[in-house]
Design an enzyme around this catalytic site. Structure first.
Site, PDB file in Angstrom:
ATOM      1  N   ARG A  89       0.835  -1.206   0.000  1.00 16.30           N
ATOM      2  CA  ARG A  89       0.000   0.000   0.000  1.00 16.30           C
ATOM      3  C   ARG A  89       0.870   1.257   0.000  1.00 16.30           C
ATOM      4  O   ARG A  89       0.557   2.251  -0.659  1.00 16.30           O
ATOM      5  CB  ARG A  89      -0.921  -0.014   1.218  1.00 16.30           C
ATOM      6  CG  ARG A  89      -1.772   1.235   1.341  1.00 16.30           C
ATOM      7  CD  ARG A  89      -3.013   0.984   2.174  1.00 16.30           C
ATOM      8  NE  ARG A  89      -3.794   2.200   2.335  1.00 16.30           N
ATOM      9  CZ  ARG A  89      -3.859   2.896   3.463  1.00 16.30           C
ATOM     10  NH1 ARG A  89      -3.178   2.492   4.530  1.00 16.30           N
ATOM     11  NH2 ARG A  89      -4.584   3.985   3.534  1.00 16.30           N
ATOM     12  N   HIS A 139      -6.066  -5.810  -2.579  1.00 16.34           N
ATOM     13  CA  HIS A 139      -6.903  -5.902  -1.381  1.00 16.34           C
ATOM     14  C   HIS A 139      -7.165  -7.351  -0.978  1.00 16.34           C
ATOM     15  O   HIS A 139      -7.991  -7.611  -0.114  1.00 16.34           O
ATOM     16  CB  HIS A 139      -8.212  -5.134  -1.592  1.00 16.34           C
ATOM     17  CG  HIS A 139      -8.009  -3.646  -1.611  1.00 16.34           C
ATOM     18  ND1 HIS A 139      -9.022  -2.737  -1.849  1.00 16.34           N
ATOM     19  CD2 HIS A 139      -6.880  -2.902  -1.429  1.00 16.34           C
ATOM     20  CE1 HIS A 139      -8.526  -1.502  -1.805  1.00 16.34           C
ATOM     21  NE2 HIS A 139      -7.229  -1.578  -1.555  1.00 16.34           N
ATOM     22  N   SER A 169      -8.713 -14.787   4.583  1.00 16.16           N
ATOM     23  CA  SER A 169      -7.343 -14.984   4.086  1.00 16.16           C
ATOM     24  C   SER A 169      -6.616 -13.669   3.879  1.00 16.16           C
ATOM     25  O   SER A 169      -6.002 -13.433   2.852  1.00 16.16           O
ATOM     26  CB  SER A 169      -7.356 -15.801   2.791  1.00 16.16           C
ATOM     27  OG  SER A 169      -7.860 -15.034   1.719  1.00 16.16           O
ATOM     28  N   ASP A 199       8.559   8.298  -6.255  1.00 18.42           N
ATOM     29  CA  ASP A 199       9.765   9.085  -5.978  1.00 18.42           C
ATOM     30  C   ASP A 199      10.091   9.117  -4.491  1.00 18.42           C
ATOM     31  O   ASP A 199      10.850   9.981  -4.037  1.00 18.42           O
ATOM     32  CB  ASP A 199       9.580  10.523  -6.488  1.00 18.42           C
ATOM     33  CG  ASP A 199       8.538  11.277  -5.681  1.00 18.42           C
ATOM     34  OD1 ASP A 199       7.719  10.617  -4.980  1.00 18.42           O
ATOM     35  OD2 ASP A 199       8.519  12.519  -5.728  1.00 18.42           O
ATOM     36  N   HIS A 213       0.732   4.324  -2.637  1.00 19.58           N
ATOM     37  CA  HIS A 213       0.559   5.736  -2.262  1.00 19.58           C
ATOM     38  C   HIS A 213       1.738   6.581  -2.749  1.00 19.58           C
ATOM     39  O   HIS A 213       1.572   7.746  -3.093  1.00 19.58           O
ATOM     40  CB  HIS A 213       0.398   5.866  -0.744  1.00 19.58           C
ATOM     41  CG  HIS A 213      -0.994   5.575  -0.271  1.00 19.58           C
ATOM     42  ND1 HIS A 213      -1.635   6.308   0.693  1.00 19.58           N
ATOM     43  CD2 HIS A 213      -1.886   4.642  -0.664  1.00 19.58           C
ATOM     44  CE1 HIS A 213      -2.860   5.830   0.888  1.00 19.58           C
ATOM     45  NE2 HIS A 213      -3.036   4.808   0.081  1.00 19.58           N
ATOM     46  N   ASP A 214       2.919   5.984  -2.755  1.00 22.48           N
ATOM     47  CA  ASP A 214       4.074   6.723  -3.266  1.00 22.48           C
ATOM     48  C   ASP A 214       3.868   7.033  -4.757  1.00 22.48           C
ATOM     49  O   ASP A 214       3.972   8.181  -5.188  1.00 22.48           O
ATOM     50  CB  ASP A 214       5.359   5.909  -3.066  1.00 22.48           C
ATOM     51  CG  ASP A 214       6.596   6.708  -3.438  1.00 22.48           C
ATOM     52  OD1 ASP A 214       6.547   7.954  -3.354  1.00 22.48           O
ATOM     53  OD2 ASP A 214       7.619   6.098  -3.802  1.00 22.48           O
ATOM     54  N   GLY A 255       4.403  10.557  -8.578  1.00 18.96           N
ATOM     55  CA  GLY A 255       5.161   9.438  -9.129  1.00 18.96           C
ATOM     56  C   GLY A 255       5.925   8.680  -8.049  1.00 18.96           C
ATOM     57  O   GLY A 255       5.994   9.107  -6.896  1.00 18.96           O
TER      58      GLY A 255
HETATM   59  C1  HEM Z   1      -8.625   1.370  -6.599  1.00 20.17           C
HETATM   60  C2  HEM Z   1      -8.515   2.321  -5.688  1.00 20.17           C
HETATM   61  C3  HEM Z   1      -8.144   2.036  -4.272  1.00 20.17           C
HETATM   62  C4  HEM Z   1      -8.814   2.465  -3.182  1.00 20.17           C
HETATM   63  C5  HEM Z   1     -10.058   3.332  -3.167  1.00 20.17           C
HETATM   64  C6  HEM Z   1      -8.137   1.947  -2.036  1.00 20.17           C
HETATM   65  C7  HEM Z   1      -8.513   2.180  -0.725  1.00 20.17           C
HETATM   66  C8  HEM Z   1      -7.967   1.555   0.361  1.00 20.17           C
HETATM   67  C9  HEM Z   1      -8.383   1.752   1.718  1.00 20.17           C
HETATM   68  C10 HEM Z   1      -9.448   2.730   2.158  1.00 20.17           C
HETATM   69  C11 HEM Z   1      -7.664   0.928   2.505  1.00 20.17           C
HETATM   70  C12 HEM Z   1      -7.776   0.740   4.003  1.00 20.17           C
HETATM   71  C13 HEM Z   1      -6.972   1.742   4.748  1.00 20.17           C
HETATM   72  C14 HEM Z   1      -7.235   1.616   6.205  1.00 20.17           C
HETATM   73  O1  HEM Z   1      -8.375   1.469   6.630  1.00 20.17           O
HETATM   74  O2  HEM Z   1      -6.275   1.653   6.964  1.00 20.17           O
HETATM   75  C15 HEM Z   1      -6.777   0.212   1.656  1.00 20.17           C
HETATM   76  C16 HEM Z   1      -5.887  -0.728   2.086  1.00 20.17           C
HETATM   77  C17 HEM Z   1      -4.963  -1.325   1.268  1.00 20.17           C
HETATM   78  N1  HEM Z   1      -4.746  -1.042  -0.056  1.00 20.17           N
HETATM   79 FE1  HEM Z   1      -5.943   0.011  -1.260  1.00 20.17          FE
HETATM   80  N2  HEM Z   1      -7.078   1.207  -2.442  1.00 20.17           N
HETATM   81  C18 HEM Z   1      -7.030   1.236  -3.803  1.00 20.17           C
HETATM   82  C19 HEM Z   1      -6.067   0.666  -4.607  1.00 20.17           C
HETATM   83  C20 HEM Z   1      -4.981  -0.009  -4.135  1.00 20.17           C
HETATM   84  C21 HEM Z   1      -3.843  -0.390  -4.928  1.00 20.17           C
HETATM   85  C22 HEM Z   1      -3.651  -0.041  -6.409  1.00 20.17           C
HETATM   86  C23 HEM Z   1      -3.002  -1.062  -4.112  1.00 20.17           C
HETATM   87  C24 HEM Z   1      -1.660  -1.664  -4.415  1.00 20.17           C
HETATM   88  C25 HEM Z   1      -1.290  -2.109  -5.596  1.00 20.17           C
HETATM   89  C26 HEM Z   1      -3.635  -1.121  -2.810  1.00 20.17           C
HETATM   90  C27 HEM Z   1      -3.134  -1.800  -1.729  1.00 20.17           C
HETATM   91  C28 HEM Z   1      -3.717  -1.816  -0.483  1.00 20.17           C
HETATM   92  C29 HEM Z   1      -3.280  -2.683   0.594  1.00 20.17           C
HETATM   93  C30 HEM Z   1      -2.192  -3.747   0.509  1.00 20.17           C
HETATM   94  C31 HEM Z   1      -4.047  -2.357   1.704  1.00 20.17           C
HETATM   95  C32 HEM Z   1      -3.956  -2.970   3.106  1.00 20.17           C
HETATM   96  C33 HEM Z   1      -3.011  -2.151   3.931  1.00 20.17           C
HETATM   97  C34 HEM Z   1      -2.705  -2.762   5.284  1.00 20.17           C
HETATM   98  O3  HEM Z   1      -3.443  -3.609   5.787  1.00 20.17           O
HETATM   99  O4  HEM Z   1      -1.677  -2.376   5.859  1.00 20.17           O
HETATM  100  N3  HEM Z   1      -4.812  -0.446  -2.857  1.00 20.17           N
HETATM  101  N4  HEM Z   1      -6.970   0.617   0.358  1.00 20.17           N
END
Ligand code: HEM
Ligand SMILES: *[C@@H]1O[C@H](CO)[C@@H](O)[C@H](O)[C@H]1NC(C)=O
Ligand SMILES: *[C@@H]1O[C@H](CO)[C@@H](O)[C@H](O)[C@H]1NC(C)=O
Ligand SMILES: *[C@@H]1O[C@H](CO)[C@@H](O)[C@H](O)[C@H]1NC(C)=O
Ligand SMILES: *[C@@H]1O[C@H](CO)[C@@H](O)[C@H](O)[C@H]1NC(C)=O
Length: 323
Positions: free
Chosen positions: A60, A191, A246, A72, A64-65, A70
Site C-alpha cells: 500500500r 486488497h 485470508s 519518488d 501511495h508513493d 510518481g
Molecule cells: C482502486 C482504488 C483504491 C482504493 C479506493 C483503495 C482504498 C484503500 C483503503 C481505504 C484501505 C484501508 C486503509 C485503512 O483502513 O487503513 C486500503 C488498504 C490497502 N490497499 Fe488500497 N485502495 C485502492 C487501490 C490499491 C492499490 C492499487 C493497491 C496496491 C497495488 C492497494 C493496496 C492496499 C493494501 C495492501 C491495503 C492494506 C493495507 C494494510 O493492511 O496495511 N490499494 N486501500
C-alpha cells in the site's frame, strides 16, 4: 557528458526505436551496489517472517508513493516545521512500515553510501514482502528511480482514490496516471491482503442512504458478519481483514469474494458496476491468471512519473530531503 548522451540516444533510436532519458532498467545497481537487491530482500523477508501484516503495509505504501508525484519516495518524507508532508494527510490512515524502509536504507548506506534511492528500496521491498509466501519474485521490479525533493500533504487527497469512489471516479484517477481499466481491476486485487478501518465502510452497514439502511450491493450475510466487528457508525478504531478468511494470503480470493458481493469498500463493489470491469473481475478468479496480470500492472504502476538520470536525488535518510 551531454554529447555522449545525445550519441547514446541516436544509437538507442536506431536500435530500439526509442529514446527516453526516463527509463528504468533491470539491475540498475549491478555496478554501483551489486548486493543492493539481495540486501533489500534479506531484510524485508526476515521482517515479514515475524510480521505477516508487513506485505500489505509495504504494498500500500508503494501505491501511495506512486500515485502522488510518481514513485519518488515522497511518501516517506517526514514533516518539518515548514512543511506538512504526504505522510500527515488524511488518507495516510494506517500507513505503516516506514521503520522497515529506514532499516534497509541504513544497511545500504553502510555498504554503498549515496547509491540506492529510497523510491527503489520501497518498490523492491513491496515486491519482496509479497513474494515471501511464494519463495520466488512475484513481479519484476525495474530500478533506477531517484528520490523527489517535494512531499506535500495537500496533494494527497486529489491523487489517492477514496474508498467511497464510484467506478467513473476510480477510472478517472487511474487514467490520470496513465493506467487503464484493466490496471484498475488488477491492482485492486492488492486488497487480497491487509485490513480496512470500519469508518471507511460502516456507512454500507448502517446508514447507506441516510435512512438507517444497508448497501444493497453488499451480501447480507457478509454485512451481518461485518456488523459483529464494526459495532456502530462511530467505531473509529476497529479494522477488519479486507479479504475475509485470508487477509495475509496473497491470492485471487479477492475476485471470488467480490463476485459474490463481498468486496469491503464501495470502491471494490464499484468494479462490478461497469460492464468491462465486471468482465475483468470474472477473468481473474484463478490465482495463476491474477498473478500474471498483477505482475504486468505492478510494473506499470512502478513506473508512474519516475525521476531518473540526474533528476531528484539519492536521499541519505528516507524521511529527510538532503540539504
Ligand atoms: C482502486 C482504488 C483504491 C482504493 C479506493 C483503495 C482504498 C484503500 C483503503 C481505504 C484501505 C484501508 C486503509 C485503512 O483502513 O487503513 C486500503 C488498504 C490497502 N490497499 Fe488500497 N485502495 C485502492 C487501490 C490499491 C492499490 C492499487 C493497491 C496496491 C497495488 C492497494 C493496496 C492496499 C493494501 C495492501 C491495503 C492494506 C493495507 C494494510 O493492511 O496495511 N490499494 N486501500
Ligand atoms: C539474511 O542474511 C543472513 C546473514 O547473511 C542469513 O543468515 C539469513 O538467512 C538471510 N535471511 C534471508 C531471509 O535471506
Ligand atoms: C497521519 O496524519 C496525522 C495527521 O493528519 C498524523 O497525526 C499521523 O501521525 C499520520 N500517520 C502516519 C502513519 O504518519
Ligand atoms: C460518480 O461520482 C461523481 C463524483 O461524486 C459524480 O459526479 C458522478 O455522478 C458519479 N457517477 C455515477 C455513475 O454515479
Ligand atoms: C443517517 O444519515 C442521516 C442522513 O445523513 C442522518 O440524519 C442520521 O443521523 C444518520 N444516522 C446515524 C445513526 O448516524
Amino acid at each position: 557528458m551531454k554529447t555522449y548522451f545525445i550519441f547514446a540516444c541516436v544509437v538507442a533510436l536506431t536500435v530500439a526505436g526509442v529514446c527516453q532519458a526516463g527509463v528504468l532498467r533491470k539491475n540498475f545497481y549491478s555496478n554501483s551496489c551489486p548486493s543492493a537487491e539481495a540486501i533489500v530482500k534479506n531484510i524485508t523477508q526476515t521482517l515479514v517472517a515475524s510480521d505477516p501484516g508487513l506485505p500489505a503495509d509495504l504494498l500500500r505504501m508503494h501505491f501511495h508513493d506512486c500515485f502522488v508525484r510518481g514513485c519518488d519516495g515522497s511518501v516517506l518524507i517526514t514533516s518539518t516545521a515548514n512543511n506538512i508532508a504526504e505522510k500527515d494527510s488524511i488518507p495516510n490512515l494506517s500507513l505503516e512500515g516506514f521503520d522497515v524502509i529506514d532499516e534497509i536504507k541504513t544497511e545500504l548506506e553502510s555498504k554503498c553510501a549515496g547509491k540506492v534511492s529510497c523510491a527503489d528500496i520501497l518498490a523492491l521491498a513491496a515486491r519482496d514482502a509479497v513474494s515471501f509466501q511464494f519463495q520466488k519474485p512475484m513481479w519484476e521490479v525495474l530500478t533506477g528511480r531517484r528520490d523527489g525533493k517535494v512531499s506535500l500533504a495537500s496533494e494527497v487527497l486529489a491523487n489517492i482514490p477514496s474508498p467511497f469512489f464510484n467506478f467513473s471516479t476510480l477510472l478517472k484517477g487511474f487514467q490520470s496516471k496513465g493506467l487503464t481499466v484493466h490496471d484498475l481491476v488488477v491492482l485492486s486485487g492488492a486488497h487480497t491482503i491487509g485490513h480496512g478501518n470500519c469508518i471507511l465502510f460502516s456507512n454500507r452497514l448502517y446508514n447507506f442512504t441516510g435512512k438507517g439502511d444497508q448497501d444493497p450491493s453488499l451480501d447480507p450475510t457478509y454485512a451481518a458478519f461485518l456488523k459483529t466487528k464494526c459495532k456502530s457508525l462511530s467505531d473509529t478504531t476497529t479494522t477488519v481483514g479486507m479479504d475475509p478468511d485470508s487477509s495475509t494470503n496473497f491470492d485471487a480470493s479477492y475476485y471470488v469474494n467480490l463476485k459474490h458481493k463481498k468486496g469491503l469498500f464501495q470502491s471494490d463493489a464499484a468494479l462490478l458496476t461497469n460492464r468491462i470491469s465486471n468482465k475483468i473481475v470474472g477473468e481473474l478468479q484463478k490465482s495463476t491468471d491474477f498473478f500474471k496480470e498483477f505482475a504486468q500492472s505492478m510494473k506499470r504502476m512502478g513506473a508512474i512519473g519516475v525521476l531518473t538520470g540526474n533528476s531528484g536525488e539519492i536521499r541519505k535518510t528516507c524521511g529527510v530531503i538532503n540539504s
